[in-house]
Design a protein around this motif. Structure first.
Motif, PDB file in Angstrom:
ATOM      1  N   ALA A  58       0.835  -1.195   0.000  1.00  0.00           N
ATOM      2  CA  ALA A  58       0.000   0.000   0.000  1.00  0.00           C
ATOM      3  C   ALA A  58       0.870   1.245   0.000  1.00  0.00           C
ATOM      4  O   ALA A  58       1.936   1.269   0.612  1.00  0.00           O
ATOM      5  N   PRO A  59       0.461   2.330  -0.683  1.00  0.00           N
ATOM      6  CA  PRO A  59       1.321   3.497  -0.860  1.00  0.00           C
ATOM      7  C   PRO A  59       1.614   4.261   0.410  1.00  0.00           C
ATOM      8  O   PRO A  59       2.590   4.976   0.458  1.00  0.00           O
ATOM      9  N   LEU A  60       0.799   4.146   1.404  1.00  0.00           N
ATOM     10  CA  LEU A  60       1.052   4.871   2.646  1.00  0.00           C
ATOM     11  C   LEU A  60       1.095   3.878   3.801  1.00  0.00           C
ATOM     12  O   LEU A  60       0.070   3.540   4.386  1.00  0.00           O
ATOM     13  N   ALA A  61       2.278   3.383   4.106  1.00  0.00           N
ATOM     14  CA  ALA A  61       2.409   2.442   5.214  1.00  0.00           C
ATOM     15  C   ALA A  61       2.027   3.136   6.512  1.00  0.00           C
ATOM     16  O   ALA A  61       2.314   4.316   6.689  1.00  0.00           O
ATOM     17  N   PRO A  62       1.384   2.415   7.446  1.00  0.00           N
ATOM     18  CA  PRO A  62       0.901   3.066   8.660  1.00  0.00           C
ATOM     19  C   PRO A  62       1.978   3.321   9.691  1.00  0.00           C
ATOM     20  O   PRO A  62       1.721   3.961  10.694  1.00  0.00           O
ATOM     21  N   SER A  63       3.202   2.811   9.473  1.00  0.00           N
ATOM     22  CA  SER A  63       4.208   2.872  10.524  1.00  0.00           C
ATOM     23  C   SER A  63       5.553   3.295   9.977  1.00  0.00           C
ATOM     24  O   SER A  63       5.890   3.029   8.829  1.00  0.00           O
ATOM     25  N   LEU A  64       6.316   3.975  10.836  1.00  0.00           N
ATOM     26  CA  LEU A  64       7.712   4.302  10.531  1.00  0.00           C
ATOM     27  C   LEU A  64       8.610   3.666  11.584  1.00  0.00           C
ATOM     28  O   LEU A  64       9.455   4.318  12.183  1.00  0.00           O
ATOM     29  N   GLY A  65       8.419   2.376  11.814  1.00  0.00           N
ATOM     30  CA  GLY A  65       9.210   1.690  12.820  1.00  0.00           C
ATOM     31  C   GLY A  65       8.377   1.357  14.033  1.00  0.00           C
ATOM     32  O   GLY A  65       7.180   1.636  14.093  1.00  0.00           O
ATOM     33  N   GLY A  66       9.013   0.751  15.005  1.00  0.00           N
ATOM     34  CA  GLY A  66       8.279   0.364  16.195  1.00  0.00           C
ATOM     35  C   GLY A  66       9.195  -0.253  17.219  1.00  0.00           C
ATOM     36  O   GLY A  66      10.391   0.029  17.254  1.00  0.00           O
ATOM     37  N   ASN A  67       8.635  -1.124  18.059  1.00  0.00           N
ATOM     38  CA  ASN A  67       9.421  -1.704  19.128  1.00  0.00           C
ATOM     39  C   ASN A  67       8.751  -2.971  19.625  1.00  0.00           C
ATOM     40  O   ASN A  67       7.604  -3.262  19.286  1.00  0.00           O
ATOM     41  N   ALA A  68       9.506  -3.711  20.415  1.00  0.00           N
ATOM     42  CA  ALA A  68       8.918  -4.799  21.186  1.00  0.00           C
ATOM     43  C   ALA A  68       8.456  -4.197  22.502  1.00  0.00           C
ATOM     44  O   ALA A  68       9.258  -3.627  23.241  1.00  0.00           O
ATOM     45  N   ALA A  78       4.863   2.270  15.635  1.00  0.00           N
ATOM     46  CA  ALA A  78       4.578   3.691  15.854  1.00  0.00           C
ATOM     47  C   ALA A  78       3.905   4.260  14.611  1.00  0.00           C
ATOM     48  O   ALA A  78       4.467   4.214  13.517  1.00  0.00           O
ATOM     49  N   VAL A  79       2.701   4.786  14.763  1.00  0.00           N
ATOM     50  CA  VAL A  79       1.954   5.259  13.596  1.00  0.00           C
ATOM     51  C   VAL A  79       2.506   6.585  13.099  1.00  0.00           C
ATOM     52  O   VAL A  79       3.125   7.352  13.840  1.00  0.00           O
ATOM     53  N   THR A  80       2.276   6.844  11.819  1.00  0.00           N
ATOM     54  CA  THR A  80       2.834   8.024  11.173  1.00  0.00           C
ATOM     55  C   THR A  80       1.939   9.244  11.285  1.00  0.00           C
ATOM     56  O   THR A  80       2.358  10.350  10.977  1.00  0.00           O
ATOM     57  N   ARG A  81       0.684   9.054  11.689  1.00  0.00           N
ATOM     58  CA  ARG A  81      -0.254  10.173  11.796  1.00  0.00           C
ATOM     59  C   ARG A  81      -1.337   9.805  12.794  1.00  0.00           C
ATOM     60  O   ARG A  81      -1.138   8.883  13.593  1.00  0.00           O
ATOM     61  N   SER A  82      -2.450  10.508  12.780  1.00  0.00           N
ATOM     62  CA  SER A  82      -3.512  10.256  13.747  1.00  0.00           C
ATOM     63  C   SER A  82      -3.919   8.785  13.740  1.00  0.00           C
ATOM     64  O   SER A  82      -4.159   8.196  12.677  1.00  0.00           O
ATOM     65  N   LEU A  83      -4.009   8.204  14.928  1.00  0.00           N
ATOM     66  CA  LEU A  83      -4.385   6.792  15.022  1.00  0.00           C
ATOM     67  C   LEU A  83      -5.783   6.558  14.464  1.00  0.00           C
ATOM     68  O   LEU A  83      -6.048   5.526  13.836  1.00  0.00           O
ATOM     69  N   ASP A  84      -6.679   7.508  14.666  1.00  0.00           N
ATOM     70  CA  ASP A  84      -8.035   7.354  14.119  1.00  0.00           C
ATOM     71  C   ASP A  84      -7.997   7.249  12.597  1.00  0.00           C
ATOM     72  O   ASP A  84      -8.698   6.420  11.998  1.00  0.00           O
ATOM     73  N   ASP A  85      -7.175   8.093  11.958  1.00  0.00           N
ATOM     74  CA  ASP A  85      -7.065   8.047  10.498  1.00  0.00           C
ATOM     75  C   ASP A  85      -6.463   6.726  10.038  1.00  0.00           C
ATOM     76  O   ASP A  85      -6.912   6.124   9.050  1.00  0.00           O
ATOM     77  N   ILE A  86      -5.425   6.280  10.749  1.00  0.00           N
ATOM     78  CA  ILE A  86      -4.772   5.021  10.381  1.00  0.00           C
ATOM     79  C   ILE A  86      -5.761   3.858  10.475  1.00  0.00           C
ATOM     80  O   ILE A  86      -5.863   3.021   9.570  1.00  0.00           O
ATOM     81  N   VAL A  87      -6.497   3.797  11.580  1.00  0.00           N
ATOM     82  CA  VAL A  87      -7.460   2.708  11.764  1.00  0.00           C
ATOM     83  C   VAL A  87      -8.515   2.738  10.664  1.00  0.00           C
ATOM     84  O   VAL A  87      -8.879   1.700  10.088  1.00  0.00           O
ATOM     85  N   GLY A  88      -9.008   3.934  10.349  1.00  0.00           N
ATOM     86  CA  GLY A  88     -10.003   4.046   9.289  1.00  0.00           C
ATOM     87  C   GLY A  88      -9.473   3.570   7.949  1.00  0.00           C
ATOM     88  O   GLY A  88     -10.152   2.834   7.213  1.00  0.00           O
ATOM     89  N   ASP A  89      -8.238   3.975   7.617  1.00  0.00           N
ATOM     90  CA  ASP A  89      -7.644   3.566   6.342  1.00  0.00           C
ATOM     91  C   ASP A  89      -7.446   2.053   6.284  1.00  0.00           C
ATOM     92  O   ASP A  89      -7.712   1.408   5.260  1.00  0.00           O
ATOM     93  N   LEU A  90      -6.950   1.477   7.390  1.00  0.00           N
ATOM     94  CA  LEU A  90      -6.681   0.042   7.386  1.00  0.00           C
ATOM     95  C   LEU A  90      -7.973  -0.769   7.350  1.00  0.00           C
ATOM     96  O   LEU A  90      -8.040  -1.818   6.698  1.00  0.00           O
ATOM     97  N   LYS A  91      -8.994  -0.308   8.029  1.00  0.00           N
ATOM     98  CA  LYS A  91     -10.282  -1.009   7.952  1.00  0.00           C
ATOM     99  C   LYS A  91     -10.820  -0.984   6.525  1.00  0.00           C
ATOM    100  O   LYS A  91     -11.405  -1.973   6.055  1.00  0.00           O
ATOM    101  N   ALA A  92     -10.591   0.138   5.835  1.00  0.00           N
ATOM    102  CA  ALA A  92     -11.041   0.224   4.440  1.00  0.00           C
ATOM    103  C   ALA A  92     -10.285  -0.760   3.555  1.00  0.00           C
ATOM    104  O   ALA A  92     -10.785  -1.168   2.502  1.00  0.00           O
TER     105      ALA A  92
END
Length: 400
Positions: free
Chosen positions: A266-276, A341-355
């Motif tokens: 997908a063109p806009l990945a929801p994350s720019l890295g993360g952690n355990a 770690a999400v790249t923008r608002s979590l609400d927006d990320i969740v909405g995009d991924l659900k779509a």
């Protein structure tokens, strides 16, 4: 509104960016009941070693650590520590001009408006008196027009910025100060002109928040130009802020954002890295275990809610405080997770991924320092998406 065409506005952090000052920082040894004085440069080098095995194990920060970065209400302006230390720097033999000093000279020569955005807690009038001293010494032709002096540890300044909550970090309050100064500049010099704004700072944490502040300003005022100058030692660089849709940063059709190969995802990945991430019952005990006992550096700590441990080679261990039944209990199944770690608002990320057909477990969970959503992969493995919030109290205060 001030007359004239478009303007450049200069925002400065003070310590180790604009000026090198001999302001003392005091450490406390609880075993011997003694203080030790260090300079800001030495403190920056050893602060992560305080309380850990080695020569700094017995030393710690205490209430009086940064007292010289505040005014003494019993003294007149000319006797405050900032003025005293500025005089000492000017009269001494050590270099006192920080990497951003030439920008202040330029602003004074060109009569460009400035703002001071510093973690110090002096009254703004004290900092302005310091600028007047530089003029009196012939080092500046004049005090430039001042948009604001934001000494963000000063209670009156914090109140002005709506940052009364003592849990707000210095970088977060600096972010508010930057936006406040931009608003004043547009009010005084005209909102319709293509003005330019630059903020210089030497502290990496403050640089990140300055970029965030300038990004927000760019979204609000897309016809203006915004810059962040990172003056941290060898990293000295000037960055311009662009919106993601700009030709410099926007992805071409079918191409990755930072590469020339066709995308397979997908063109806009929801994350720019993360952690355990690990849920724990006692944050102090957990941080002590991973830092003092295992020897890993502490990257970030947000009060009793969140900490990040640098485990080496890019691995970050994120420590959450467990809050059963809202979270799993520490030491149980599910207490160790992959968190992105999400790249923008979590609400927006969740909405995009659900779509896109991604399944989530439950709703977004809101905690004091972080928001969490739980993704289920095709095998029902849980992956956490986390949005870290700006507000929070760091363990290590900064004097920069």
């Amino acid at each position: 509104m001030a007359n004239g065409g478009d303007q450049s506005f200069y925002f400065f952090d003070i310590d180790d960016n604009l000026l090198f000052l001999p302001t003392s920082i005091y450490l406390w040894n609880a075993e011997t009941k003694t203080e030790k004085v260090v300079g800001s440069g030495e403190f920056a080098a050893i602060q992560n070693s305080l309380g850990r095995p080695g020569p700094w194990q017995s030393w710690s920060i205490f209430d009086g650590t940064f007292r010289d970065f505040r005014d003494d209400p019993a003294l007149p302006v000319e006797q405050q520590t900032f003025i005293r230390d500025l005089r000492a720097a000017l009269d001494g033999v050590a270099p006192w001009q920080g990497p951003s000093w030439p920008l202040l000279v330029h602003a004074a020569n060109k009569n460009r408006a400035i703002a001071m955005v510093t973690a110090r807690g002096h009254a703004p009038a004290t900092i302005e008196a310091g600028l007047a001293l530089l003029v009196a010494r012939g080092l500046l032709v004049a005090v430039p027009p001042i948009l604001g002096i934001y000494t963000v540890s000063n209670p009156d300044v914090r109140k002005l910025l709506g940052a009364d909550d003592p849990a707000m970090t210095v970088p977060s309050v600096k972010k508010r100060a930057i936006r406040h100064a931009v608003g004043l500049a547009l009010e005084r010099y005209g909102p319709d002109l293509p003005h330019r704004f630059g903020m210089s700072d030497d502290d990496p944490n403050n640089v990140v928040l300055a970029i965030s502040a300038m990004r927000d300003c760019k979204q609000d005022y897309p016809d203006k130009r915004f810059f962040v100058i990172n003056s941290n030692h060898d990293e000295y660089v000037k960055l311009e802020i662009f919106p993601m849709a700009h030709p410099v940063t926007g992805p071409a059709a079918g191409q990755a954002l930072l590469g020339g190969t066709p995308e397979t995802h997908a063109p806009l990945a929801p994350s720019l890295g993360g952690n355990a991430s690990i849920y724990v019952t006692d944050m102090d005990r957990a941080v002590d275990f991973y830092t003092r006992k295992l020897g890993f550096p502490l990257k970030v700590r947000v009060g009793t809610e969140w900490a990040e441990i640098d485990a080496g080679k890019g691995l970050v261990i994120g420590i959450h405080r467990a809050r059963p039944p809202e979270t799993v209990a520490a030491g149980t199944r599910g207490a160790i997770n992959i968190e992105l770690a999400v790249t923008r608002s979590l609400d927006d990320i969740v909405g995009d991924l659900k779509a896109r057909g991604v399944t989530f477990k439950g709703e977004i969970l809101n905690y004091p320092a972080v928001r969490i959503a739980t993704v289920l992969d095709p095998d029902n493995n849980e992956i956490l998406l986390g949005q870290v919030l700006d507000a929070g109290k760091t363990v290590q205060p900064s004097a920069s």
